[in-house]
Design an enzyme around this catalytic site. Structure first.
Site, mmCIF file in Angstrom:
data_model
loop_
_atom_site.group_PDB
_atom_site.id
_atom_site.type_symbol
_atom_site.label_atom_id
_atom_site.label_comp_id
_atom_site.label_asym_id
_atom_site.label_seq_id
_atom_site.Cartn_x
_atom_site.Cartn_y
_atom_site.Cartn_z
ATOM 1 N N GLY A 119 1.944 2.294 10.664
ATOM 2 C CA GLY A 119 2.893 3.396 10.513
ATOM 3 C C GLY A 119 3.543 3.821 11.816
ATOM 4 O O GLY A 119 4.189 4.861 11.886
ATOM 5 N N ASN A 175 0.879 -1.169 0.000
ATOM 6 C CA ASN A 175 0.000 0.000 0.000
ATOM 7 C C ASN A 175 0.915 1.217 0.000
ATOM 8 O O ASN A 175 1.470 1.568 1.033
ATOM 9 C CB ASN A 175 -0.893 -0.032 1.250
ATOM 10 C CG ASN A 175 -1.714 1.239 1.403
ATOM 11 O OD1 ASN A 175 -1.781 2.060 0.488
ATOM 12 N ND2 ASN A 175 -2.347 1.396 2.557
ATOM 13 N N GLU A 211 -5.899 -5.025 10.301
ATOM 14 C CA GLU A 211 -4.903 -3.983 10.537
ATOM 15 C C GLU A 211 -5.221 -3.240 11.837
ATOM 16 O O GLU A 211 -6.022 -2.291 11.834
ATOM 17 C CB GLU A 211 -4.904 -2.983 9.376
ATOM 18 C CG GLU A 211 -4.516 -3.587 8.050
ATOM 19 C CD GLU A 211 -3.808 -2.573 7.168
ATOM 20 O OE1 GLU A 211 -2.718 -2.867 6.707
ATOM 21 O OE2 GLU A 211 -4.341 -1.468 6.976
ATOM 22 N N GLU A 264 -6.942 4.768 7.539
ATOM 23 C CA GLU A 264 -6.699 6.186 7.256
ATOM 24 C C GLU A 264 -7.903 6.814 6.557
ATOM 25 O O GLU A 264 -8.208 7.985 6.759
ATOM 26 C CB GLU A 264 -5.405 6.346 6.433
ATOM 27 C CG GLU A 264 -4.184 6.145 7.317
ATOM 28 C CD GLU A 264 -2.971 5.570 6.613
ATOM 29 O OE1 GLU A 264 -2.911 5.602 5.369
ATOM 30 O OE2 GLU A 264 -2.075 5.072 7.322
ATOM 31 N N HIS A 278 -9.574 1.293 4.470
ATOM 32 C CA HIS A 278 -8.325 1.455 5.225
ATOM 33 C C HIS A 278 -8.577 2.407 6.397
ATOM 34 O O HIS A 278 -9.353 3.358 6.280
ATOM 35 C CB HIS A 278 -7.235 2.013 4.303
ATOM 36 C CG HIS A 278 -5.891 1.984 4.949
ATOM 37 N ND1 HIS A 278 -5.490 2.946 5.835
ATOM 38 C CD2 HIS A 278 -4.887 1.088 4.873
ATOM 39 C CE1 HIS A 278 -4.279 2.651 6.282
ATOM 40 N NE2 HIS A 278 -3.885 1.519 5.706
ATOM 41 N N LYS A 296 0.175 4.219 -0.282
ATOM 42 C CA LYS A 296 -0.443 5.421 0.297
ATOM 43 C C LYS A 296 -0.168 6.627 -0.625
ATOM 44 O O LYS A 296 -0.135 6.453 -1.831
ATOM 45 C CB LYS A 296 0.046 5.634 1.730
ATOM 46 C CG LYS A 296 -0.132 4.356 2.560
ATOM 47 C CD LYS A 296 0.002 4.557 4.024
ATOM 48 C CE LYS A 296 -0.196 3.211 4.731
ATOM 49 N NZ LYS A 296 -0.156 3.329 6.173
ATOM 50 N N SER A 324 2.928 -2.150 10.259
ATOM 51 C CA SER A 324 4.373 -2.216 10.493
ATOM 52 C C SER A 324 4.971 -3.588 10.211
ATOM 53 O O SER A 324 5.922 -4.001 10.864
ATOM 54 C CB SER A 324 4.706 -1.742 11.918
ATOM 55 O OG SER A 324 4.257 -0.415 12.108
HETATM 56 P P1 PGA Z 1 2.526 0.246 7.585
HETATM 57 O O1 PGA Z 1 1.097 0.429 6.882
HETATM 58 O O2 PGA Z 1 3.087 -1.050 7.059
HETATM 59 O O3 PGA Z 1 3.326 1.444 7.144
HETATM 60 O O4 PGA Z 1 2.282 0.207 9.046
HETATM 61 C C1 PGA Z 1 0.238 -0.651 6.701
HETATM 62 C C2 PGA Z 1 -1.035 -0.170 6.099
HETATM 63 O O5 PGA Z 1 -1.476 0.937 6.426
HETATM 64 O O6 PGA Z 1 -1.664 -0.863 5.274
#
Ligand code: PGA
Length: 255
Positions: free
Chosen positions: A176, A13, A170, A100, A98, A15, A216
């Site tokens: 993140g 992803n 998640e 976010e 997601h 982003k 992460s």
């Molecule tokens: P990250 O993001 O691996 O940077 O924690 C995962 C995600 O948001 O899908």
């Protein structure tokens, strides 16, 4: 050792990272470095990067996806992108729900469900994200939250469409942040989601569905997470921007 019949799916992803020009090299490097993959490999990229990404991945094992889709087919929805638009430019997957999107853009389980149905109707594969907030985990309601999200987000999705649905567990507190769920926490939550699928659909559906862990995941912790019986792959943010790191995760999923 391969733990079960389900084929792992490792999805990046990106982003809001990469421009069309940086996309080409990143996709080409990912294609080269993951050439030995024995799992499905997907990169979900910003809308404007889809065309160059599809071109750079053409003929390879790497599939391209988007990070969101609107639920209406067309019309006065300024700034939105429809499922047909994504299909036409060669996207095969789309991330929906997601955290976010839920946190910063007002996404609710109702809109996640609408988007999921629209994407499936258009023939896209959906990576549906669910996960609890830190306060929810601390309050001991993780199982309730992820069960509720899974049920609401999949409402009216028929059993024969489930083959086009991947669920990504998640935990929001792990995204993140550098904090990763332990392999046991990831396995337990993915198992809870699998149980919900069994309740909603059938035992066969629960055994067949791909459930990823995301938050992460990186080249250092992927192997331990992916070894777990209920963890069928990963949704990778930060580490997917570095093809060498992403390739190590793909390698871990291929063992
Ligand atoms: P990250 O993001 O691996 O940077 O924690 C995962 C995600 O948001 O899908």
């Amino acid at each position: 050792m391969k733990k079960c019949a389900r084929r792992a799916v490792i999805a990046g992803n990106w982003k809001m990272n990469m421009t069309p020009s940086t996309t080409v090299k990143a996709v080409e490097d990912t294609v080269k470095l993951t050439a030995g993959a024995d799992c499905d490999v997907v990169l979900c990229v910003p809308f404007v990067d889809i065309v160059p990404a599809v071109k750079a991945a053409e003929g390879s094992h790497v599939k391209i996806g988007a990070q969101n889709v609107h639920y209406e087919a067309k019309g006065a929805f300024t700034g939105e992108i429809s499922a047909d638009m994504l299909k036409e430019v060669g996207a095969e997957y789309v991330i929906i729900g997601h955290s976010e999107r839920r946190q910063y853009f007002g996404e609710t389980d109702t809109t996640v469900n609408l988007r999921t149905k629209a994407a499936l109707d258009a023939g896209l594969k959906v990576i549906l994200c669910v996960g609890e907030l830190l306060e929810e985990r601390k309050s001991g309601v993780t199982a309730e939250i992820i069960s509720m999200q899974t049920k609401l987000d999949l409402a009216y999705v028929p059993a024969d469409e489930l083959k086009n649905v991947i669920i990504a567990y998640e935990p929001v507190w792990a995204i993140g942040t550098g904090l990763t769920a332990t392999a046991e926490q990831a396995d337990e939550a993915c198992g809870i989601i699998r149980g919900v699928i069994e309740t909603l659909y059938s035992k066969e559906a629960a055994e067949a569905i791909t459930i990823q862990y995301g938050g992460s995941m990186n080249d250092g912790n992927a192997a331990e997470l992916l070894e777990k019986v209920n963890v069928d792959g990963g949704l990778i943010g930060g580490a997917s921007l570095v093809p060498e790191k992403f390739a190590k995760i793909v390698e871990a999923a291929s063992k």
